[in-house]
Enzyme design. Sequence first.
Site, PDB file in Angstrom:
ATOM      1  CE  LYS A  19      -3.993  18.361 -33.446  1.00 10.72           C
ATOM      2  NZ  LYS A  19      -2.802  18.490 -34.274  1.00 10.72           N
ATOM      3  NE  ARG A  94      -2.500  12.493 -35.826  1.00  5.77           N
ATOM      4  CZ  ARG A  94      -2.327  13.063 -34.634  1.00  5.77           C
ATOM      5  NH1 ARG A  94      -3.283  13.025 -33.736  1.00  5.77           N
ATOM      6  NH2 ARG A  94      -1.209  13.680 -34.351  1.00  5.77           N
ATOM      7  NE  ARG A 133       4.644  19.925 -29.030  1.00  7.51           N
ATOM      8  CZ  ARG A 133       3.668  19.306 -29.676  1.00  7.51           C
ATOM      9  NH1 ARG A 133       2.548  19.949 -29.942  1.00  7.51           N
ATOM     10  NH2 ARG A 133       3.829  18.077 -30.085  1.00  7.51           N
ATOM     11  NE  ARG A 166       4.464  14.989 -28.213  1.00 12.06           N
ATOM     12  CZ  ARG A 166       3.358  15.161 -28.949  1.00 12.06           C
ATOM     13  NH1 ARG A 166       2.414  15.977 -28.530  1.00 12.06           N
ATOM     14  NH2 ARG A 166       3.217  14.534 -30.091  1.00 12.06           N
ATOM     15  NE  ARG A 177       4.533  14.406 -34.401  1.00 12.54           N
ATOM     16  CZ  ARG A 177       4.848  15.344 -33.501  1.00 12.54           C
ATOM     17  NH1 ARG A 177       6.112  15.582 -33.186  1.00 12.54           N
ATOM     18  NH2 ARG A 177       3.896  16.010 -32.895  1.00 12.54           N
TER      19      ARG A 177
HETATM   20  P1  AMP Z   1      -0.321  14.146 -31.014  1.00 10.05           P
HETATM   21  O1  AMP Z   1      -0.058  14.348 -29.564  1.00 10.05           O
HETATM   22  O2  AMP Z   1      -1.749  14.433 -31.398  1.00 10.05           O
HETATM   23  O3  AMP Z   1       0.667  14.879 -31.890  1.00 10.05           O
HETATM   24  O4  AMP Z   1      -0.117  12.574 -31.306  1.00 10.05           O
HETATM   25  C1  AMP Z   1       1.151  11.968 -31.103  1.00 10.05           C
HETATM   26  C2  AMP Z   1       1.218  10.633 -31.834  1.00 10.05           C
HETATM   27  O5  AMP Z   1       0.207   9.754 -31.327  1.00 10.05           O
HETATM   28  C3  AMP Z   1       0.974  10.682 -33.345  1.00 10.05           C
HETATM   29  O6  AMP Z   1       2.137  11.050 -34.079  1.00 10.05           O
HETATM   30  C4  AMP Z   1       0.519   9.257 -33.611  1.00 10.05           C
HETATM   31  O7  AMP Z   1       1.618   8.354 -33.613  1.00 10.05           O
HETATM   32  C5  AMP Z   1      -0.318   8.942 -32.382  1.00 10.05           C
HETATM   33  N1  AMP Z   1      -1.743   9.320 -32.600  1.00 10.05           N
HETATM   34  C6  AMP Z   1      -2.448  10.284 -31.941  1.00 10.05           C
HETATM   35  N2  AMP Z   1      -3.714  10.353 -32.398  1.00 10.05           N
HETATM   36  C7  AMP Z   1      -3.813   9.406 -33.367  1.00 10.05           C
HETATM   37  C8  AMP Z   1      -4.868   8.993 -34.252  1.00 10.05           C
HETATM   38  N3  AMP Z   1      -6.082   9.576 -34.219  1.00 10.05           N
HETATM   39  N4  AMP Z   1      -4.604   7.983 -35.122  1.00 10.05           N
HETATM   40  C9  AMP Z   1      -3.397   7.377 -35.161  1.00 10.05           C
HETATM   41  N5  AMP Z   1      -2.355   7.734 -34.387  1.00 10.05           N
HETATM   42  C10 AMP Z   1      -2.555   8.735 -33.493  1.00 10.05           C
END
Ligand code: AMP
Length: 225
Positions: A19, A94, A133, A166, A177
């Site tokens: 993404k 989400r 990553r 990360r 996740r």
């Molecule tokens: P990402 O970088 O999109 O994989 O997001 C990393 C982490 O941020 C996720 O595993 C969640 O803990 C938090 N997060 C990101 N976007 C959201 C969202 N829309 N709702 C809730 N938690 C989020």
Amino acid sequence: MTAGSAIRLILMGPPGCGKGTQAKMLEERFGIVHLSTGDILRAAVREDTEVGTKAKAIMDRGELVPDDIIVGVMKDRVRSDDCANGYILDGFPRTLVQAAALDRMMAEMSQPLTAAVALAVPDDEVVRRLAGRRQCSKCDAGYHVEFNPSSKDGVCDTCGGALYRRDDDNEETIRQRLAVYHEQTAPVIEYYRERNSLIEVQGVGSIEEIFESMCSLIDRRIGNG
Ligand code: AMP
């Protein structure tokens, strides 16, 4: 597309589906802003803000930050001037609660959604991708030790910043996740399918191939193709 009409996209898919990479390419192609809730939250953690303090432990466990926090953050963000021309939402919504909140936000601002794009990638592939990553600590550019390495080990090609892994890209958190994704986020794809807003793209293949098939479907939707 009529001149000046804004493009508003949602980019969905499991963690590691590409993404972030695709969103940055869409940002350039369409001249619209890339808004990643993950990047916004990681910046809040780095800057030690109130949101960052609340989010850090939840993110490290691979769980979702509460809807009210995320919706509050995004409500302010999409109203900023730089979003007037359109945006790509990466990692939001989400949950079904977030999707309903986004609908209300967009209706209030008279900003129709162009499409929700879902990238499909199998779970095993997700684990393989995420484990290798790396991300730039300064500009958030994404790399992969095997598929997209930086020219100099640990250093960003774009800005020279240090690359890091990360905290949530370890196998145990990745599995968590993925479980959260299947339980809470997969229903959001159905939400957009029912509203005839969904574009589905296979997220396996080269980055360019995926990008081109995604763009041709978006172009068709906005009447450019
Ligand atoms: P990402 O970088 O999109 O994989 O997001 C990393 C982490 O941020 C996720 O595993 C969640 O803990 C938090 N997060 C990101 N976007 C959201 C969202 N829309 N709702 C809730 N938690 C989020």
